[in-house]
Design an enzyme around this catalytic site. Structure first.
Site, PDB file in Angstrom:
ATOM      1  N   THR A  82      43.650  43.627  35.163  1.00  0.00           N
ATOM      2  CA  THR A  82      43.229  43.139  33.802  1.00  0.00           C
ATOM      3  C   THR A  82      41.451  43.457  33.951  1.00  0.00           C
ATOM      4  OG1 THR A  82      44.784  41.674  33.595  1.00  0.00           O
ATOM      5  CG2 THR A  82      42.911  41.287  32.063  1.00  0.00           C
ATOM      6  N   VAL A  83      40.702  42.904  34.990  1.00  0.00           N
ATOM      7  CA  VAL A  83      39.619  42.942  35.110  1.00  0.00           C
ATOM      8  C   VAL A  83      38.974  43.961  35.530  1.00  0.00           C
ATOM      9  CG1 VAL A  83      37.202  41.571  35.639  1.00  0.00           C
ATOM     10  CG2 VAL A  83      39.418  40.308  35.323  1.00  0.00           C
TER      11      VAL A  83
ATOM     12  N   ALA B 294      40.443  50.470  44.958  1.00  0.00           N
ATOM     13  CA  ALA B 294      41.688  50.280  45.453  1.00  0.00           C
ATOM     14  C   ALA B 294      42.524  49.258  44.834  1.00  0.00           C
ATOM     15  CB  ALA B 294      41.208  49.590  46.830  1.00  0.00           C
TER      16      ALA B 294
ATOM     17  N   ARG C 207      47.251  48.520  44.829  1.00  0.00           N
ATOM     18  CA  ARG C 207      48.444  48.437  45.639  1.00  0.00           C
ATOM     19  C   ARG C 207      49.449  49.620  45.279  1.00  0.00           C
ATOM     20  NH1 ARG C 207      49.699  42.086  44.614  1.00  0.00           N
ATOM     21  NH2 ARG C 207      49.466  42.898  42.465  1.00  0.00           N
TER      22      ARG C 207
ATOM     23  N   VAL D  42      33.459  31.757  36.987  1.00  0.00           N
ATOM     24  CA  VAL D  42      33.499  30.380  35.965  1.00  0.00           C
ATOM     25  C   VAL D  42      33.261  30.814  34.737  1.00  0.00           C
ATOM     26  CG1 VAL D  42      32.366  28.409  35.874  1.00  0.00           C
ATOM     27  CG2 VAL D  42      32.571  29.234  38.122  1.00  0.00           C
TER      28      VAL D  42
ATOM     29  N   GLU E 151      46.319  33.880  35.543  1.00  0.00           N
ATOM     30  CA  GLU E 151      46.235  34.593  36.945  1.00  0.00           C
ATOM     31  C   GLU E 151      47.657  35.146  37.255  1.00  0.00           C
ATOM     32  OE1 GLU E 151      43.225  34.186  38.873  1.00  0.00           O
ATOM     33  OE2 GLU E 151      42.777  33.423  36.904  1.00  0.00           O
TER      34      GLU E 151
ATOM     35  N   ASP F 225      42.710  25.967  38.885  1.00  0.00           N
ATOM     36  CA  ASP F 225      41.967  27.030  38.610  1.00  0.00           C
ATOM     37  C   ASP F 225      40.480  26.317  38.053  1.00  0.00           C
ATOM     38  OD1 ASP F 225      41.196  30.110  37.795  1.00  0.00           O
ATOM     39  OD2 ASP F 225      40.888  29.155  35.967  1.00  0.00           O
TER      40      ASP F 225
ATOM     41  N   LYS G  62      36.630  26.125  39.647  1.00  0.00           N
ATOM     42  CA  LYS G  62      35.319  26.262  38.868  1.00  0.00           C
ATOM     43  C   LYS G  62      34.354  25.220  38.729  1.00  0.00           C
ATOM     44  CE  LYS G  62      37.867  29.578  36.003  1.00  0.00           C
ATOM     45  NZ  LYS G  62      38.764  29.790  34.678  1.00  0.00           N
TER      46      LYS G  62
HETATM   47  P1  NAP Z   1      45.456  41.755  38.089  1.00  0.00           P
HETATM   48  O1  NAP Z   1      45.478  42.004  36.640  1.00  0.00           O
HETATM   49  O2  NAP Z   1      46.471  40.957  38.729  1.00  0.00           O
HETATM   50  O3  NAP Z   1      44.866  42.878  38.978  1.00  0.00           O
HETATM   51  C1  NAP Z   1      44.743  42.672  40.445  1.00  0.00           C
HETATM   52  C2  NAP Z   1      44.422  44.169  41.078  1.00  0.00           C
HETATM   53  O4  NAP Z   1      44.450  43.989  42.331  1.00  0.00           O
HETATM   54  C3  NAP Z   1      45.640  45.063  40.854  1.00  0.00           C
HETATM   55  O5  NAP Z   1      45.155  46.310  40.130  1.00  0.00           O
HETATM   56  C4  NAP Z   1      46.124  45.090  42.136  1.00  0.00           C
HETATM   57  O6  NAP Z   1      46.936  46.519  42.094  1.00  0.00           O
HETATM   58  C5  NAP Z   1      44.979  44.930  42.905  1.00  0.00           C
HETATM   59  N1  NAP Z   1      45.401  44.449  44.190  1.00  0.00           N
HETATM   60  C6  NAP Z   1      45.990  43.085  44.697  1.00  0.00           C
HETATM   61  N2  NAP Z   1      46.132  43.012  45.868  1.00  0.00           N
HETATM   62  C7  NAP Z   1      45.612  44.227  46.423  1.00  0.00           C
HETATM   63  C8  NAP Z   1      45.667  44.690  47.889  1.00  0.00           C
HETATM   64  N3  NAP Z   1      46.025  43.825  48.817  1.00  0.00           N
HETATM   65  N4  NAP Z   1      45.373  45.876  48.029  1.00  0.00           N
HETATM   66  C9  NAP Z   1      44.913  46.607  46.932  1.00  0.00           C
HETATM   67  N5  NAP Z   1      45.037  46.200  45.645  1.00  0.00           N
HETATM   68  C10 NAP Z   1      45.654  44.911  45.233  1.00  0.00           C
HETATM   69  O7  NAP Z   1      44.206  40.268  38.192  1.00  0.00           O
HETATM   70  P2  NAP Z   1      43.055  40.298  37.277  1.00  0.00           P
HETATM   71  O8  NAP Z   1      43.546  39.293  36.262  1.00  0.00           O
HETATM   72  O9  NAP Z   1      42.295  41.482  37.140  1.00  0.00           O
HETATM   73  O10 NAP Z   1      42.230  39.112  38.116  1.00  0.00           O
HETATM   74  C11 NAP Z   1      41.229  39.524  39.434  1.00  0.00           C
HETATM   75  C12 NAP Z   1      40.475  38.745  39.834  1.00  0.00           C
HETATM   76  O11 NAP Z   1      39.576  38.239  38.863  1.00  0.00           O
HETATM   77  C13 NAP Z   1      41.172  37.379  40.220  1.00  0.00           C
HETATM   78  O12 NAP Z   1      40.394  36.691  41.362  1.00  0.00           O
HETATM   79  C14 NAP Z   1      41.003  36.423  39.075  1.00  0.00           C
HETATM   80  O13 NAP Z   1      40.995  35.023  39.512  1.00  0.00           O
HETATM   81  C15 NAP Z   1      39.640  36.839  38.416  1.00  0.00           C
HETATM   82  N6  NAP Z   1      39.374  36.514  37.143  1.00  0.00           N
HETATM   83  C16 NAP Z   1      40.241  37.003  36.052  1.00  0.00           C
HETATM   84  C17 NAP Z   1      40.117  36.598  34.748  1.00  0.00           C
HETATM   85  C18 NAP Z   1      40.936  37.050  33.787  1.00  0.00           C
HETATM   86  O14 NAP Z   1      40.971  36.783  32.702  1.00  0.00           O
HETATM   87  N7  NAP Z   1      42.249  38.002  34.036  1.00  0.00           N
HETATM   88  C19 NAP Z   1      38.886  35.855  34.416  1.00  0.00           C
HETATM   89  C20 NAP Z   1      37.747  35.694  35.435  1.00  0.00           C
HETATM   90  C21 NAP Z   1      38.381  35.850  36.776  1.00  0.00           C
HETATM   91  P3  NAP Z   1      48.194  47.050  41.468  1.00  0.00           P
HETATM   92  O15 NAP Z   1      47.505  47.198  40.031  1.00  0.00           O
HETATM   93  O16 NAP Z   1      48.578  48.217  42.038  1.00  0.00           O
HETATM   94  O17 NAP Z   1      49.003  45.963  41.612  1.00  0.00           O
HETATM   95  N1  HSE Z   2      43.108  32.476  34.559  1.00  0.00           N
HETATM   96  C1  HSE Z   2      41.860  32.125  34.297  1.00  0.00           C
HETATM   97  C2  HSE Z   2      41.632  31.268  32.706  1.00  0.00           C
HETATM   98  C3  HSE Z   2      40.892  33.407  33.835  1.00  0.00           C
HETATM   99  O1  HSE Z   2      42.760  31.263  32.231  1.00  0.00           O
HETATM  100  O2  HSE Z   2      40.717  30.610  32.569  1.00  0.00           O
HETATM  101  C4  HSE Z   2      39.671  33.022  33.968  1.00  0.00           C
HETATM  102  O3  HSE Z   2      39.050  32.589  35.006  1.00  0.00           O
END
Ligand code: NAP
Ligand code: HSE
Length: 437
Positions: A15-16, A47, A49, A136, A194, A205, A209
């Site tokens: 996503t991010v 990078a 998976r 955060v 998440e 979560d 924060k």
């Molecule tokens: P996500 O959509 O699950 O994406 C995770 C990415 O990391 C995927 O591309 C995955 O690969 C890759 N990955 C995971 N483990 C790996 C490994 N061991 N080696 C290589 N690649 C790996 O997660 P996200 O929502 O983007 O969130 C990412 C981070 O940002 C987290 O720490 C989350 O807490 C934080 N965050 C998210 C948001 C939000 O709104 N989503 C907001 C603030 C902060 P694949 O695609 O191949 O599976």
């Molecule tokens: N899962 C988190 C939320 C993403 O819903 O606020 C942002 O940190």
């Protein structure tokens, strides 16, 4: 530096991560112009998976790798962005980047709150910063606000709605009458939750924060094991509807409060707040952080707390700062604890009013029995509420709500343990704090 552009190694393209790619594609030139040519960034390695997955953004195939360490070791990478989540592989990646003296940008609040002590120490030792604006409140620039804009203030109070998923679920349950599982599914489909939503709904979560905000505001690393945390997963439509009848809405709130003795009260839990309070109208994925500084007074930061581009927007602000730091080593600025005497307020000493719902067998003396136990520990009742089902006025089991005057949590806990021993009590009492903000 490798060449004229600052090279980015991006770990994670979910996503991010894919949002970061999209914004750099769209606004890279704008960033460059705004910085008068000082910030010119290019993603050099990504990078993931699974190389076969369909992605939400079109990055060239030759940038992708499944070896996480490539994003650190590639010589064309100057800054490492960690967006994979979790606390193990992400820790190893960030540690490797710091050891290679490559600044790190991350949105990983769980990692920093749980293992920040090790990483910030390594960051200091290697004189290489960790930037974490996205960790955060998603797109709201709250970290920079505390670190930079409010540097001249003693921060007296922070109250926040800082988990978008919980806030979205609570609103959908309140306004659309959705059940908890349906509302959670929507939040997941929208990319707010998440990968494992447990931390979103169990309060952790938001607590992670709050720990980061508290550590920044008060200068010592707050130990997660000392923080009181409750989530939204057990909230029922019944309590949401009782709250509404009483003039309240239910919000997952996080508090970081400086007390007169210098100790810091920190907690996260679903609470009742007046429908008239400004935080009551913070809905859906929106977050809000109300901060009171001794100079500034009260201020409110409001915006999208999760989701692809709001979060990527924060990552990119850190990227810009990290890119500047590479050109000017003096501007390196992560977080370093500066107090060794920081203390937390024990949860038993915290004080609020309360809503308590008892499920009881309707028998003689129930109200008197409960009231006596509460009175024995000095707790005053400000109101009671026990709706009678018009279709079943003689029901054997009823819900009985007690509203309590402001009191310490310690005596309340003692009293509730005694109430639970009564024969007439049929389930664990449901407890919400009523916050006067
Ligand atoms: P996500 O959509 O699950 O994406 C995770 C990415 O990391 C995927 O591309 C995955 O690969 C890759 N990955 C995971 N483990 C790996 C490994 N061991 N080696 C290589 N690649 C790996 O997660 P996200 O929502 O983007 O969130 C990412 C981070 O940002 C987290 O720490 C989350 O807490 C934080 N965050 C998210 C948001 C939000 O709104 N989503 C907001 C603030 C902060 P694949 O695609 O191949 O599976
Ligand atoms: N899962 C988190 C939320 C993403 O819903 O606020 C942002 O940190």
């Amino acid at each position: 530096m490798s060449c004229s552009k600052t090279g980015i190694g991006l770990a994670g393209f979910g996503t991010v991560g894919s949002g970061v790619w999209k914004i750099i594609e769209r606004n890279g030139g704008l960033i460059n112009s705004r910085s008068q040519g000082a910030i010119s960034i290019a993603i050099r390695k990504i990078a993931v998976r699974d190389l076969t997955k369909t992605r939400g953004a079109d990055a060239p195939n030759d940038l992708f790798t499944t070896n996480l360490m490539d994003v650190v070791e590639d010589p064309s990478v100057d800054i490492v962005v960690e967006l994979i989540g979790g606390t193990t592989a992400a820790f190893d990646l960030i540690a490797a980047a710091l050891k290679a003296q490559k600044p790190v940008v991350t949105g990983n609040k769980a990692l920093l709150a749980e293992r920040g002590a090790e990483l910030f120490a390594l960051s200091a030792e290697m004189k290489t910063s960790i930037y974490f604006e996205a960790a955060v409140a998603g797109g709201i620039p709250i970290i920079k606000a505390i670190q930079e804009s409010l540097i001249g203030n003693q921060i007296e109070d922070i109250v926040g709605i800082i988990n978008g998923t919980s806030n979205y679920i609570l609103q959908r349950m309140t306004e659309a009458g959705l059940g908890y599982p349906e509302a959670l599914k929507e939040a997941k489909d929208l990319g707010y939750a998440e990968a494992d939503e447990t931390l979103d709904v169990n309060g952790w979560d938001a607590a992670h924060k709050a720990i980061l905000l508290g550590s920044l505001a008060h200068g010592f690393l707050i130990d997660p094991t000392d923080v009181y945390v409750r989530g939204i997963e057990k909230i029922t439509p019944l309590d949401i509807s009782f709250a509404s009848n009483l003039g309240y809405v239910v919000k997952l709130l996080s508090f970081v409060r400086l007390k007169e003795n210098g100790a810091v009260e920190i907690r996260t839990q679903p609470s009742f707040i007046s429908k008239k309070h400004i935080l009551a109208s913070v809905n859906g994925v929106f977050n809000a952080v109300a901060i009171k500084g001794d100079g500034l007074g009260e201020s409110l930061f409001y915006g999208r707390g999760a989701g692809q581009e709001p979060t990527a927007s924060s990552v990119i602000s850190d990227l810009a700062e990290a890119a500047r730091s590479i050109r000017n080593a003096d501007s390196n600025r992560g977080f370093l604890p500066h107090r060794s005497d920081g203390q937390l307020v024990p949860i038993a000493e915290t004080e609020t009013s309360y809503y308590i719902r008892f499920s009881v067998k309707d028998q003689l003396g129930v109200i008197a029995d409960i009231s006596r136990i509460l009175a024995d520990v000095g707790l005053g009742i400000s109101g009671t509420h026990s709706p009678v089902d018009p279709d079943n006025p003689d029901a054997e089991f009823v819900e009985m709500v007690f509203l309590l005057h402001s009191c310490r949590f310690g005596p309340l806990k003692t009293a509730l343990a005694k109430v639970e021993e009564l024969d007439c009590i049929t389930a664990r009492p449901v407890v919400f704090r009523i916050e006067k903000l």
